[in-house]
Design a protein around this motif. Structure first.
Motif, PDB file in Angstrom:
ATOM      1  N   PRO A 101      -0.679  -0.320  16.346  1.00 29.47           N
ATOM      2  CA  PRO A 101      -0.631   0.677  15.267  1.00 29.47           C
ATOM      3  C   PRO A 101      -1.964   1.405  15.115  1.00 29.47           C
ATOM      4  N   THR A 102      -1.881   2.706  14.910  1.00 27.16           N
ATOM      5  CA  THR A 102      -3.096   3.505  14.762  1.00 27.16           C
ATOM      6  C   THR A 102      -3.940   3.023  13.590  1.00 27.16           C
ATOM      7  N   SER A 103      -3.286   2.531  12.540  1.00 21.60           N
ATOM      8  CA  SER A 103      -4.021   2.065  11.364  1.00 21.60           C
ATOM      9  C   SER A 103      -4.897   0.857  11.673  1.00 21.60           C
ATOM     10  N   TRP A 153     -16.860  -8.655  17.045  1.00 22.07           N
ATOM     11  CA  TRP A 153     -16.087  -8.629  15.801  1.00 22.07           C
ATOM     12  C   TRP A 153     -14.898  -7.665  15.901  1.00 22.07           C
ATOM     13  N   ALA A 154     -15.105  -6.509  16.516  1.00 19.29           N
ATOM     14  CA  ALA A 154     -14.038  -5.512  16.626  1.00 19.29           C
ATOM     15  C   ALA A 154     -12.866  -6.037  17.447  1.00 19.29           C
ATOM     16  N   LEU A 155     -13.149  -6.884  18.432  1.00 20.12           N
ATOM     17  CA  LEU A 155     -12.084  -7.443  19.260  1.00 20.12           C
ATOM     18  C   LEU A 155     -11.226  -8.446  18.502  1.00 20.12           C
ATOM     19  N   VAL A 156     -11.763  -8.975  17.423  1.00 21.08           N
ATOM     20  CA  VAL A 156     -11.046  -9.968  16.620  1.00 21.08           C
ATOM     21  C   VAL A 156     -10.576  -9.377  15.294  1.00 21.08           C
ATOM     22  N   GLY A 157     -11.484  -8.661  14.633  1.00 24.49           N
ATOM     23  CA  GLY A 157     -11.233  -8.230  13.261  1.00 24.49           C
ATOM     24  C   GLY A 157     -10.172  -7.168  13.095  1.00 24.49           C
ATOM     25  N   TYR A 158      -9.828  -6.434  14.159  1.00 24.87           N
ATOM     26  CA  TYR A 158      -8.833  -5.363  14.011  1.00 24.87           C
ATOM     27  C   TYR A 158      -7.481  -5.921  13.568  1.00 24.87           C
ATOM     28  N   ARG A 159      -7.238  -7.198  13.843  1.00 26.60           N
ATOM     29  CA  ARG A 159      -5.970  -7.817  13.456  1.00 26.60           C
ATOM     30  C   ARG A 159      -5.833  -7.967  11.941  1.00 26.60           C
ATOM     31  N   LEU A 160      -6.950  -7.871  11.216  1.00 26.13           N
ATOM     32  CA  LEU A 160      -6.908  -7.981   9.759  1.00 26.13           C
ATOM     33  C   LEU A 160      -6.460  -6.687   9.092  1.00 26.13           C
ATOM     34  N   LEU A 161      -6.449  -5.605   9.850  1.00 28.68           N
ATOM     35  CA  LEU A 161      -6.128  -4.305   9.285  1.00 28.68           C
ATOM     36  C   LEU A 161      -4.623  -4.121   9.158  1.00 28.68           C
ATOM     37  N   PRO A 162      -4.182  -3.270   8.221  1.00 26.77           N
ATOM     38  CA  PRO A 162      -2.753  -3.121   7.949  1.00 26.77           C
ATOM     39  C   PRO A 162      -2.008  -2.410   9.080  1.00 26.77           C
ATOM     40  N   ASP A 163      -0.720  -2.664   9.131  1.00 28.24           N
ATOM     41  CA  ASP A 163       0.157  -2.021  10.109  1.00 28.24           C
ATOM     42  C   ASP A 163       0.992  -0.982   9.368  1.00 28.24           C
ATOM     43  N   HIS A 164       0.541   0.280   9.412  1.00 27.49           N
ATOM     44  CA  HIS A 164       1.318   1.343   8.770  1.00 27.49           C
ATOM     45  C   HIS A 164       1.009   2.688   9.448  1.00 27.49           C
ATOM     46  N   PRO A 165       1.959   3.597   9.415  1.00 27.22           N
ATOM     47  CA  PRO A 165       1.691   4.939   9.953  1.00 27.22           C
ATOM     48  C   PRO A 165       0.650   5.627   9.083  1.00 27.22           C
TER      49      PRO A 165
END
Length: 425
Positions: free
Chosen positions: A134-136, A195-207
């Motif tokens: 997801p882009t978000s 951190w970016a390789l791991v932390g992006y999973r914490l971000l929301p999944d939305h358009p």
């Protein structure tokens, strides 16, 4: 604290609270804060709303309009399709590839280059929604990656500031090899990459809204005549070149994107509504509004007071690393809150250098980390890059902080370790 400090700080806290509440339109809280500063007598109208004539805001507003035209071309569709293929076919691997490419680009252009991060964010934000990636989830880490040089050889600007800081404080600059400063910067970039390789999973999944708008613009791309496309490419190159040559062009450089926008309007590549929506978007209102608020807080003397208090609190028995780490956090926090990176350097730099000298430490490490950390905050959307990321990604502040707060702590700690290793105290 003086009454002026207290009132201004209260207004800043109120603004942050309004942003956190997500109940106000994006860009409204800073405008409310600016109004309160004038009403309470903490700033004049000119000072509170100075952001609306700030050269950087004017430059970015013009560039946003140029990018609106660029998004209607066939080239942007090809770039967007390539990024979409990375997201669809590669998934995590595609994200890693984009992250590395952007950080290498930052190495070539210099981390934090305005033209670079606006261009990258605009391109990434228009990638259509993909469940695989997801882009978000990638907009925020890729956005901050534009300020992280993976191969930081282009540190002449920072080197000059460190040298100036040490010289102005009466310290010796003989122990300041540029390669050591580059490696110190690399410590922070490497930590960010991990951190970016791991932390992006914490971000929301939305358009996100920009991606939806990009789909509409993609349908319009075929309708743009070839000669208008070529003119749009020329206007983009002209704008980017002007923004990158600000040091040589002076004030005129800030107006280059505006001139390009006027040209695109005259040839019909943009209509008036598109120009208006770009230069007066909520994102531009947010950026312009926070400048006056940040400047008002700095003008009260609040940051200088905090710096002196920290130096006193640390005492004479503090370890070199703790001293470096404390001033790194303090400088970066001040730069984030006030939007004045160079100002923060010369508020806390002399204090930190003097503290090191009085304790018998070599001040080179603390001078290096103060300069680098001044551009390593971003934990609040009160500056160009974080404000654009939060607005384009439709993030709530709580979602924004899930990635950014750990990022901030990790990179500052890594940078401080690098400084102490490369410049023994």
């Amino acid at each position: 604290m003086t009454i002026q400090m207290t009132i201004t700080l209260a207004i800043v806290i109120l603004m942050i609270g309004m942003i956190m509440s997500d109940r106000f339109a994006f860009g409204a809280p800073p405008l409310i804060a600016c109004t309160l500063l004038v009403v309470t007598g903490m700033a004049t109208v000119q000072d509170a709303f100075q952001g609306f004539i700030d050269p950087n805001v004017i430059m970015i507003a013009g560039f946003m309009a140029v990018m609106a035209a660029f998004q209607k071309t066939s080239m942007i569709e090809k770039i967007r399709s390539a990024m979409l293929d990375m997201a669809h076919k590669g998934g995590f691997k595609g994200y890693v590839l984009m992250l590395l490419l952007i950080m290498i680009g930052a190495s070539l252009l210099g981390g934090g280059n305005t033209a670079y991060y606006v261009l990258v964010l605009t391109l990434v934000s228009t990638i259509p929604y993909s469940k695989e990636l997801p882009t978000s989830r990638i907009l925020l880490p890729l956005g901050f990656a534009t300020g992280r040089s993976l191969i930081p050889f282009n540190v002449a600007f920072f080197f000059g500031l460190v040298s100036t800081l040490l010289e102005s404080s009466g310290a010796n600059v003989a122990n300041l090899p540029m390669i050591n400063l580059s490696i110190t910067s690399f410590f922070a970039s490497a930590a960010y990459l991990v951190w970016a390789l791991v932390g992006y999973r914490l971000l929301p999944d939305h358009p996100i809204a920009a991606a939806s708008a990009g789909a509409v613009q993609g349908e319009q791309a075929a309708a743009m005549p070839k000669w208008k496309e070529n003119c749009t490419y020329g206007a983009l190159i002209f704008s980017v070149a002007g923004m990158m040559l600000l040091g040589k062009l002076g004030d005129a450089g800030y107006l280059v994107p505006g001139l390009a926008t006027a040209f695109l309007f005259l040839i019909g590549a943009l209509d008036f509504k598109e120009v208006r929506n770009s230069i007066a978007s909520p994102l531009i209102l947010m950026m312009a509004g926070v400048i006056g608020v940040a400047a008002s807080l700095a003008n009260t003397g609040f940051t200088a007071m905090v710096g002196e208090a920290v130096a006193t609190t640390l005492g004479s028995s503090v370890s070199p690393f703790v001293l470096v780490l404390a001033f790194a956090f303090l400088t970066s926090a001040c730069a984030t809150l006030t939007g004045a990176s160079i100002g923060s350097v010369f508020v806390f730099g002399p204090i930190a250098v003097a503290a090191c000298v009085s304790l018998g430490f070599d001040p080179t490490a603390v001078a290096a980390v103060i300069v680098l950390s001044a551009w390593s905050g971003g934990f609040l959307p009160v500056d160009g890059l974080p404000a654009m990321i939060m607005g384009m990604g439709n993030y709530k502040l709580s979602e924004f902080w899930k990635f950014v707060i750990p990022m901030y702590i990790i990179t500052i700690v890594a940078m401080s370790i690098g400084a102490v290793v490369m410049f023994p105290m």
